[in-house]
Motif scaffolding. Structure first.
Motif, short mmCIF file in Angstrom:
data_model
loop_
_atom_site.label_atom_id
_atom_site.label_comp_id
_atom_site.label_asym_id
_atom_site.label_seq_id
_atom_site.Cartn_x
_atom_site.Cartn_y
_atom_site.Cartn_z
N PRO A 1 24.11 88.75 -10.36
CA PRO A 1 23.07 89.57 -10.98
C PRO A 1 21.73 88.81 -10.93
O PRO A 1 21.71 87.59 -11.09
N PRO A 2 20.63 89.52 -10.68
CA PRO A 2 19.33 88.84 -10.58
C PRO A 2 19.00 87.97 -11.79
O PRO A 2 18.32 86.95 -11.65
N THR A 3 19.50 88.32 -12.96
CA THR A 3 19.22 87.53 -14.16
C THR A 3 19.88 86.15 -14.10
O THR A 3 19.49 85.25 -14.85
N GLN A 4 20.85 85.98 -13.22
CA GLN A 4 21.56 84.70 -13.09
C GLN A 4 21.11 83.87 -11.88
O GLN A 4 21.61 82.78 -11.64
N GLU A 5 20.16 84.40 -11.10
CA GLU A 5 19.76 83.74 -9.85
C GLU A 5 19.32 82.30 -10.06
O GLU A 5 19.83 81.37 -9.42
N THR B 1 29.70 86.53 -16.45
CA THR B 1 28.39 86.91 -15.93
C THR B 1 28.47 87.94 -14.81
O THR B 1 27.45 88.26 -14.20
N ALA B 2 29.65 88.44 -14.51
CA ALA B 2 29.86 89.48 -13.50
C ALA B 2 29.52 89.02 -12.08
O ALA B 2 29.16 89.83 -11.23
N ILE B 3 29.64 87.73 -11.81
CA ILE B 3 29.47 87.24 -10.45
C ILE B 3 30.72 87.59 -9.66
O ILE B 3 31.83 87.31 -10.08
N ARG B 4 30.51 88.20 -8.51
CA ARG B 4 31.62 88.54 -7.61
C ARG B 4 31.58 87.55 -6.45
O ARG B 4 30.53 87.01 -6.14
N TYR B 5 32.72 87.35 -5.81
CA TYR B 5 32.73 86.42 -4.68
C TYR B 5 33.66 86.89 -3.58
O TYR B 5 34.55 87.69 -3.78
N GLN B 6 33.39 86.35 -2.39
CA GLN B 6 34.26 86.49 -1.23
C GLN B 6 34.33 85.12 -0.59
O GLN B 6 33.33 84.41 -0.50
N LEU B 7 35.52 84.74 -0.14
CA LEU B 7 35.72 83.45 0.50
C LEU B 7 36.36 83.68 1.86
O LEU B 7 37.41 84.31 1.94
N VAL B 8 35.70 83.21 2.91
CA VAL B 8 36.20 83.43 4.26
C VAL B 8 36.15 82.12 5.05
O VAL B 8 35.26 81.29 4.84
#
Length: 101
Positions: free
Chosen positions: A13-17, A86-93
């Motif tokens: 989220p932009p608030t967490q940048e 904080t609703a951070i989503r992730y992808q790991l590749v």
């Protein structure tokens, strides 16, 4: 094929940048990362404001973090601990290649 490096994508989220930038620089100074404003799209309305529901997109900041594969599990644990809720989503590749031209 096994990869020596992974690419961790964090959708923040932009608030967490600024908090994520500061955290990465302070806690993992050897990592290389980039960030960019992106629009996330989903068909689910849960967690979206009315404006986001109408526009069909949610503003996010995408961090692309390159890390040695062996460090990725610990890195994910540290991020989860530091940014729980904080609703951070992730992808790991796996990263198949990288270099400089």
């Amino acid at each position: 094929m096994t990869s020596d490096y992974c690419l961790l994508l964090l959708f923040v989220p932009p608030t967490q940048e600024d908090a994520v930038i500061d955290w990465l620089l302070q806690n993992h100074p050897g990592l290389t990362f980039t960030s960019a404003a992106v629009a996330a799209h989903t068909g689910e309305a849960e967690g979206l404001s009315i404006i986001e529901q109408v526009s069909g997109r949610k503003r996010q900041v995408c961090f692309s973090v390159t890390a040695p594969t062996a460090q990725c599990p610990a890195l994910l644990e540290h991020i989860q601990s530091a940014f729980a809720g904080t609703a951070i989503r992730y992808q790991l590749v796996p990263l198949v290649g990288q270099g400089v031209f």
